[in-house]
Design an enzyme around this catalytic site. Sequence first.
Site, PDB file in Angstrom:
ATOM      1  N   LYS A  78       0.853  -1.202   0.000  1.00  0.00           N
ATOM      2  CA  LYS A  78       0.000   0.000   0.000  1.00  0.00           C
ATOM      3  C   LYS A  78       0.880   1.240   0.000  1.00  0.00           C
ATOM      4  O   LYS A  78       1.944   1.262   0.649  1.00  0.00           O
ATOM      5  CB  LYS A  78      -0.881  -0.042   1.246  1.00  0.00           C
ATOM      6  CG  LYS A  78      -1.944   1.056   1.336  1.00  0.00           C
ATOM      7  CD  LYS A  78      -2.819   0.816   2.577  1.00  0.00           C
ATOM      8  CE  LYS A  78      -3.923   1.862   2.689  1.00  0.00           C
ATOM      9  NZ  LYS A  78      -4.728   1.646   3.895  1.00  0.00           N
ATOM     10  N   SER A 173      -9.595   1.517   3.395  1.00  0.00           N
ATOM     11  CA  SER A 173      -8.843   2.322   2.454  1.00  0.00           C
ATOM     12  C   SER A 173      -7.790   1.538   1.664  1.00  0.00           C
ATOM     13  O   SER A 173      -7.160   2.088   0.762  1.00  0.00           O
ATOM     14  CB  SER A 173      -8.148   3.465   3.190  1.00  0.00           C
ATOM     15  OG  SER A 173      -7.263   2.953   4.142  1.00  0.00           O
ATOM     16  N   SER A 197      -9.596  -0.735   7.606  1.00  0.00           N
ATOM     17  CA  SER A 197      -9.083  -0.502   6.257  1.00  0.00           C
ATOM     18  C   SER A 197      -8.478  -1.683   5.531  1.00  0.00           C
ATOM     19  O   SER A 197      -8.201  -1.577   4.345  1.00  0.00           O
ATOM     20  CB  SER A 197      -8.058   0.626   6.276  1.00  0.00           C
ATOM     21  OG  SER A 197      -8.721   1.842   6.525  1.00  0.00           O
TER      22      SER A 197
END
Lengths: 525, 108
Positions: A78, A173, A197
């Site tokens: 990420k 996210s 997330s």
Amino acid sequence: AALKGGLRFQVSAALKEGHVTPTELCQRCLSLIKSTKFLNAYITVAEETALKQAEESEKRYRRGQPLGVLDGIPIAVKDNFNTAGIETTCASNMLKGYISPYNATVVQKLLDQGAVLLGKTNLDEFAMGSGSTDGVFGPVRNPWSYSRQYKEKSVPKSHSEDEESNWVITGGSSGGSAAAVSSFTCFAALGSDTGGSTRNPAAHCGVVGLKPTYGLISRHGLIPLVNSMDVPGILTRCVDDAAVVLGSLAGHDPKDSTTIQDNFKPFELPNLTDVSKLSIGIPKEYHAPGLSSEILALWSKAADLFKNAGAKVVEVSLPHTRYSIVCYHVLCTAEVASNMARFDGLEYGHRSDMNKSTESMYAATRREGFNDVVRGRILSGNYFLLKQNYENYFIKAQKVRRLIANDFVKVFGSGVDILLTPTTLSDAVPYMEFIKEDNRTRSAQDDILTQAANMAGLPAINVPTGLSERGLPVGLQFIGRSFQEKQLLTVAKWFEKQVKFPMIQLEVKRHDHGAFQHQKSAFFS
Amino acid sequence: QEVTVEVLDRLEHLALVDFRDAEGVERLQKAIQFADQLHEVNTDGVEPMDSVLEDRCLYLREDDVTEGNCTKELLKNAREKVEEYFVAPPGNIPLPKLEERETFLQGS
């Protein structure tokens, strides 16, 4: 075959036996990333360095000296983890062009094991959001939007409309990471989890999403959101793989003093056959308003599955559950207000041309660099931290946090081993529908089932369970006791085996070869 | 209970971030409203919780320098620098007052 099934052991075995080489595997993944570019899962693809890493791995395999199970395995990270020499943007204008001078500890650990870093995945700006729609590089598309399963269930619209307007979100996210794993472009990905997330997009994308216990895995190099709740998250296609990645990441890091000092021993998951000694708790408050009837039914079915297999299944109560999201809202914005203060344009990141004074430069830089969501949270956080509000909001939230954490302590203390809950309120919604509500509202709605685990620091995992009526993945969540990842993953693995979640039938149009179905790997057919 | 312009102005000063428009201010109002639900919870006698690891001792390492000498690397990311210094505009100049700065709040 091995490429699709994603069982690391299979692919690792294939690498070891020379059926496929690390460079072939890497090239395969890079090519697939290109053909799935429309998913917008990756912000940066580190093609050159990945191929170099693959070559190094290949040399090791030829010598018969692989570093371990992860050697040569393509992974994605990420874009809020620092990666040396590779741009780290947090999907924000504030960090566009920022080239990290160091690797986050978790990234370093994976590289030390020989993993091949394919690239950085897309997210909501600074990991604030539950859709992976609010980053400067645009939204991430859920690969299941392009699956046969979803298309079969969609009401056929006009020909021109079809995929362009119908695609569904990944959740967030860590949407980019979830999409990357779900679309086979990598074997594992790192996400982060502050309010859900990692688990939320895992549920929407049909992959395993593990949130480890707070303090188990180092946060050094993870650009912080909420220091007291953030954890690196692990996304894989099966529970065994999650255990392997966890094994390589967990343990004390002197660079992160919030990691516990206990000795961590990587473990292999046993194949549980007897669940009769297990006690599963079903927290009644997780039957939250807005929970879809489909998911409720699936949850119920799962509880019965355990019951019929001989486990003890009991209803329990976590009375402060409904305040978790409010509590999170205050603590999160407060910590964000503090954590975002470092972005002033002086040492790294975007810097405004405004030069009249430091204050006006900082203000202009932040004005230009942050999106509405980030600015909104900073301002709210500062409000709650004002002297006149500190006691009533910040301290109050910290007290409520203790009550929430104590709820779990009581339940686990009463003999319950694992909690079983839904992960999300519904399956993934179409992007056009999702953006009708603002980020804060959406986050408040979507984090409701995942947030409390972060509040209490407990390990939790999403296991893909079944497909909804719309042909989209639905997952269920298991929450375990602090630092009892082995037990949590063992139960999750048993459950995964029972439900046999279907493989995504991705239909990807290739520009050069026309439409084709069922991405096959030539090496394994 | 509406937030006064004075408080909004104060927040812009503290955060060095602007509200930008009416939506920004409304966002704050909604956030406060949402947070007010906390007051429904009885927290008498409850201690605030800073960290879930409060029962453990934080790790402190020896005060030995183990890494560094990366000035060049670190300076690479800064836009304005001179030799080994980060260059900042003049300090000690407060942000202009509400009436004098370009902010949405001026109109409110």
